[in-house]
Design a protein around this motif. Structure first.
Motif, short mmCIF file in Angstrom:
data_model
loop_
_atom_site.label_atom_id
_atom_site.label_comp_id
_atom_site.label_asym_id
_atom_site.label_seq_id
_atom_site.Cartn_x
_atom_site.Cartn_y
_atom_site.Cartn_z
N ILE A 107 -47.38 -43.32 7.17
CA ILE A 107 -47.07 -44.05 8.41
C ILE A 107 -46.79 -45.54 8.13
N ARG A 111 -43.20 -47.79 8.22
CA ARG A 111 -43.06 -48.99 9.05
C ARG A 111 -42.52 -50.17 8.25
N GLN A 200 -38.53 -44.86 9.95
CA GLN A 200 -39.67 -44.72 10.85
C GLN A 200 -39.75 -43.33 11.49
N GLN A 203 -42.88 -40.86 10.73
CA GLN A 203 -44.26 -41.14 11.12
C GLN A 203 -44.91 -40.00 11.89
N TYR A 206 -45.78 -36.68 9.75
CA TYR A 206 -46.89 -36.81 8.84
C TYR A 206 -48.21 -37.04 9.56
N PHE A 207 -48.17 -37.62 10.75
CA PHE A 207 -49.39 -37.75 11.55
C PHE A 207 -49.87 -36.37 11.99
#
Length: 442
Positions: A107, A111, A200, A203, A206-207
């Motif tokens: 994450i 970013r 981005q 994110q 993978y979260f």
């Protein structure tokens, strides 16, 4: 397959005598195989994405995957030591949590975005998978009768392939279809703003992965898996002096077989999207190509279910010889054909690769007995062969992507050699015997 490991629960070479308990344990273990297969193949959709975001050459793109597989080299022996210290179940839980930490690191990497942090995050995830591999593969081999170990490992590896089959759809939808690079035509130049937005987009996937891994770690932690027993983790020091892993030909030649096979498998999967997107092959966008990657991994899943059933009646070495021969044939077609023929022949190799890893693995640890954990650690370390996919990247940059698949064809020939001769167990040394022991739940 390891030598018989007996327990007070039953005899016949299994740590679980009750078939229902075996099925229950295998069901839980199958979920681990599913998750590490799923995460590994997300990389296949991530790599063409990162190639566009960071404007990478084929060499630099395959270097990302090389870092992933170097984790197997560096983490395998520490993983074996950790298993000896804390046991199989706790090691599996630890591996899942390490993977979750690496997924969360993706994450901030997205970013920034940072190529270096991405490499670090992937290395951490792969280290967790290494720990799972060292723990779960031999555990599956001994959780039931030794004569069906290859069949059993192919069965749970089929669930690994189920994860690899679904991952391209997940990655294609949440990464490639939501990014400018995933929907761009071949050769289209992206703006800096588009590159940042694309970075981005990884994110959320993978979260989600991190959350699932933590949940699975909790489930495994609360489940009562039988321990292999302290004495089965490592033979006594004095006893080990009488034995040598090097005298087991099936292990010694099995290590390079795993190493070389991984070069083939990873080269195909990592460069698949770029290959079928080529105007002379499939003329597809990356998002469209990810749907065909689904078929490649789906073939591996189907092949493992078939192989699991077949190996209950046919010698695993013979099955491996047939599959490696057919893999060589379709790779030669891929190199010298064009258009849909080349694309579908590359897809077909997934079916023939399907049984290779689990079959080589079980043939490699056959007869090792209490040396199984050391042998397993070495075989898992050989998965680092996937790091040499960078060699295919170099060949692709210098001679063309299609010609680079000749490397894959050569790899299939070594697997054929191992199936026909190298996998035969050596008669120079008897397997290290294990004492009868209790097998309490961890």
């Amino acid at each position: 397959m390891p030598a018989p490991i007996t327990s007070s629960a039953g005899e016949g070479g299994s740590i679980l005598a009750d078939p229902r308990a075996q099925r229950s344990a295998l069901t839980l273990l199958a979920s681990l195989f599913f998750m590490w297969g799923f995460i590994t193949v997300i990389n296949n959709t991530l790599l063409p994405h990162l190639r566009s975001v960071f404007d990478l050459s084929y060499t630099q793109t395959t270097l990302i995957e090389s870092v992933w597989f170097l984790a197997y080299f560096f983490a395998s022996i520490p993983s074996a030591k950790l298993i000896e210290a804390i046991g199989y179940k706790k090691s599996m839980v630890t591996g899942l949590l390490i993977m979750a930490a690496g997924a969360l690191l993706m994450i901030p990497a997205a970013r920034i975005p940072s190529y270096g942090v991405v490499l670090t995050a992937l290395f951490i995830i792969a280290s967790g998978i290494t720990l799972l591999q060292v723990a779960a593969n031999p555990y599956v081999a001994v959780v039931g009768p030794p004569e069906t170990a290859s069949s059993r490992l192919n069965l749970v590896q089929a669930f690994n392939s189920m994860g690899t089959t679904l991952a391209p759809l997940f990655g294609g939808y949440l990464i490639l279809s939501r990014s400018a690079s995933g929907n761009a035509e071949a050769g289209q130049v992206m703006t800096q703003a588009e590159r940042l937005a694309d970075a981005q987009s990884v994110q959320l996937p993978y979260f989600i992965v991190a959350v699932v891994l933590v949940i699975l770690a909790v489930v495994i932690g609360r489940y009562k898996l039988p321990d292999l027993g302290g004495s089965s983790r490592r033979a006594a020091a004095e006893d080990r002096k009488k034995h040598s892993l090097l005298k087991h030909r099936n292990l010694v030649l099995g290590i390079p077989a795993i190493f070389i096979y991984l070069i083939a498998e990873i080269g195909v999967s990592n460069l698949f999207i770029n290959f079928v997107s080529d105007p002379k092959i499939g003329n597809l966008t990356h998002a469209q190509a990810s749907n065909y990657l689904f078929l490649l991994w789906g073939g591996m899943m189907v092949g493992r279910f078939i192989g699991s059933f077949w190996m209950r009646k046919v010698d695993p070495g013979k099955v491996l010889a047939i599959f490696s021969s057919l893999a060589f044939v379709v790779m030669v077609i891929t190199v010298f054909a064009s258009g849909p023929v080349a694309m579908w022949s590359l897809i077909a190799v997934g079916l023939f690769h399907s049984i290779m890893f689990p079959t080589i693995f079980t043939l490699g640890i056959k007869g090792l007995g209490a040396l199984t954990e050391e042998g397993s650690g070495l075989l898992v370390m050989a998965i680092a062969g996937g790091a040499l996919v960078v060699v295919q990247g170099i060949l692709a940059d210098h001679f063309g992507l299609q010609i680079s698949f000749l490397l894959t064809a050569v790899c299939e020939l070594y697997v054929l050699f191992y199936a026909l001769w190298g996998s035969r167990t050596s008669v120079e040394e008897e397997p290290v015997a294990l004492e009868s022991q209790s097998a309490p739940a961890e």
